[in-house]
Design an enzyme around this catalytic site. Structure first.
Site, PDB file in Angstrom:
ATOM      1  N   TYR A 182       5.336  -0.565  -7.798  1.00  0.00           N
ATOM      2  CA  TYR A 182       6.062   0.616  -8.251  1.00  0.00           C
ATOM      3  C   TYR A 182       7.114   0.212  -9.289  1.00  0.00           C
ATOM      4  O   TYR A 182       7.213  -0.950  -9.675  1.00  0.00           O
ATOM      5  CB  TYR A 182       6.627   1.361  -7.053  1.00  0.00           C
ATOM      6  CG  TYR A 182       5.523   1.815  -6.109  1.00  0.00           C
ATOM      7  CD1 TYR A 182       4.409   2.491  -6.612  1.00  0.00           C
ATOM      8  CD2 TYR A 182       5.551   1.520  -4.754  1.00  0.00           C
ATOM      9  CE1 TYR A 182       3.365   2.872  -5.780  1.00  0.00           C
ATOM     10  CE2 TYR A 182       4.507   1.905  -3.910  1.00  0.00           C
ATOM     11  CZ  TYR A 182       3.423   2.574  -4.431  1.00  0.00           C
ATOM     12  OH  TYR A 182       2.387   2.947  -3.608  1.00  0.00           O
ATOM     13  N   ARG A 230      13.027  -3.770  -0.554  1.00  0.00           N
ATOM     14  CA  ARG A 230      11.687  -4.335  -0.328  1.00  0.00           C
ATOM     15  C   ARG A 230      11.269  -5.048  -1.605  1.00  0.00           C
ATOM     16  O   ARG A 230      11.258  -4.453  -2.686  1.00  0.00           O
ATOM     17  CB  ARG A 230      10.684  -3.240   0.038  1.00  0.00           C
ATOM     18  CG  ARG A 230       9.267  -3.785   0.241  1.00  0.00           C
ATOM     19  CD  ARG A 230       8.345  -2.816   0.931  1.00  0.00           C
ATOM     20  NE  ARG A 230       8.506  -2.882   2.383  1.00  0.00           N
ATOM     21  CZ  ARG A 230       7.640  -2.349   3.253  1.00  0.00           C
ATOM     22  NH1 ARG A 230       6.565  -1.718   2.821  1.00  0.00           N
ATOM     23  NH2 ARG A 230       7.851  -2.444   4.547  1.00  0.00           N
ATOM     24  N   ARG A 324       0.622   0.079  10.534  1.00  0.00           N
ATOM     25  CA  ARG A 324      -0.573   0.636  11.168  1.00  0.00           C
ATOM     26  C   ARG A 324      -0.624   0.375  12.671  1.00  0.00           C
ATOM     27  O   ARG A 324      -1.262   1.124  13.410  1.00  0.00           O
ATOM     28  CB  ARG A 324      -1.818   0.094  10.469  1.00  0.00           C
ATOM     29  CG  ARG A 324      -2.117   0.870   9.195  1.00  0.00           C
ATOM     30  CD  ARG A 324      -3.237   0.288   8.378  1.00  0.00           C
ATOM     31  NE  ARG A 324      -2.745  -0.687   7.430  1.00  0.00           N
ATOM     32  CZ  ARG A 324      -3.444  -1.108   6.391  1.00  0.00           C
ATOM     33  NH1 ARG A 324      -4.659  -0.635   6.164  1.00  0.00           N
ATOM     34  NH2 ARG A 324      -2.931  -2.003   5.558  1.00  0.00           N
TER      35      ARG A 324
END
Length: 364
Positions: A182, A230, A324
């Protein structure tokens, strides 16, 4: 007390344990606004046994959304919608609540994953994208406009505005996304940044804009309010970022007063094949933790209580984030505590299912 279920202090915040629900995009917002799905999803995870739940990557401006379904926090409408969710989680949950803020840059204006995940066609609501350079993410993707001075200032101020809104909503922690391909990662990586001004060229120059943005966010937050970033441990591609770059960036962040980093990898280019395995990115976290002397969070295929415990107990990271694993089992933290001989708080409505109260737990 096990390492994984020991307290951790970040800034003025103390977490009950070192298990974090990783920010996971749900692609289920409407015009950036959170809805019933977010209330149910995050409301469940707030009682998952994790010490911290981090809300998915939340766009700082509409053009910074990955997809039309991305969560946003950039105006009064998106703030009001998210307020309902945060208030519910804090009233009814045991976890502290964090928010990850982001701008997708050249990876914006894409389809939801279950719609193909490619660039949005013009007839399906595509919008202009931007980046450090006019380089596409992949063949067939939108060509981003190279950000000019006004764009750089607008996006910086958007990060600051979103950070202030997050504090007003009652979030306990903020995390800036500078990874996964990003915008801020795009500035950092030589694969996506070909600028010839002060924000491109050398590693120091490529770090300059992300550090400016994060410094402005740090200044906008109250003293002691925990701030993390991050970051990328490796681009997983020749000529891209390496763990040494991650250490250098983390050192710069530490000087700004950033409290922690979460070290991940990949995302700057498609079809990159990392070497997958249990806790496969924990080595990046360990390198950054030792090289930069900053609180570090590990992420990436951490699935079992034993794997998470080993990452913390062996000093590879100070805490761990699971994504997950919590989608598969929203009470992963409860079962991890039981497996490791620890305890976590449960809501009183669920106390009858605690190990000491339900014999059936031994027959699973």
């Amino acid at each position: 007390m096990t390492a994984l279920f020991s307290p951790l202090t970040i800034g003025d915040l103390t977490l009950e344990n070192r298990v974090v629900v990783s920010p996971m995009c749900q692609y289920s917002a409407v015009d950036g606004a959170a809805g019933d799905w977010h209330l149910a999803h995050l409301g469940t995870l707030a009682n998952s046994g994790a010490g911290l739940v981090v809300v998915e990557a939340t766009a700082v401006e509409p053009e910074g959304r990955i997809s039309a379904g991305d969560l946003g926090l950039y105006d009064d409408a998106t703030q009001q919608a998210l307020a309902r969710v945060v208030s519910f989680c804090k009233r009814n949950g045991n976890a502290r609540m964090g928010l990850q803020i982001a701008h997708a840059g050249r990876k914006a204006s894409s389809q939801r994953p279950w719609e193909g995940g490619g660039p949005l066609p013009a007839g399906e609501g595509a919008w202009p994208t931007c980046g450090p350079s006019a380089l596409t993410f992949a063949d067939g993707w939108h060509i981003p406009s190279e950000m000019q001075a006004a764009d750089l200032e607008r996006v910086l101020e958007a990060h600051v505005s979103t950070a202030r809104r997050a504090v007003a909503l009652g979030f306990d922690l903020l995390e800036v996304h500078a990874a996964h391909g990003y915008l801020l990662h795009q500035f950092l990586s030589p694969l996506s940044n070909r600028r010839e001004d002060d924000y491109g060229g050398s590693p120091e120059a490529r770090m300059r804009y992300p550090l400016r943005v994060i410094a402005a966010v740090r200044d906008a937050l109250p003293n002691g309010f925990p701030l993390g970033v991050r970051i990328t441990g490796a681009d997983w591609i020749e000529g891209g970022l390496t763990p040494d770059d991650a250490v250098a960036f983390a050192l710069g962040l530490r000087k700004l007063g950033v409290d922690f980093v979460c070290v991940t990898g990949g995302g700057i280019a498609p079809n990159v094949a990392p070497r997958l395995g249990p806790a496969y990115q924990a080595g990046f976290a360990e390198t950054v933790r030792r090289g930069a002397g900053i609180l570090t969070r590990a992420v990436g295929l951490i699935a079992t209580p034993e794997q998470a415990q080993a990452v913390v107990a062996e000093g590879k990271a100070d805490f761990v984030a699971l994504g997950r694993a919590f989608l598969d089992n929203p009470h992963w933290g409860w079962q991890a505590a039981q497996a490791l001989g620890a305890e976590v708080r449960r809501p009183p409505q669920y106390q009858r299912a605690a190990p000491a109260a339900w014999p059936g737990i031994g027959y699973r």
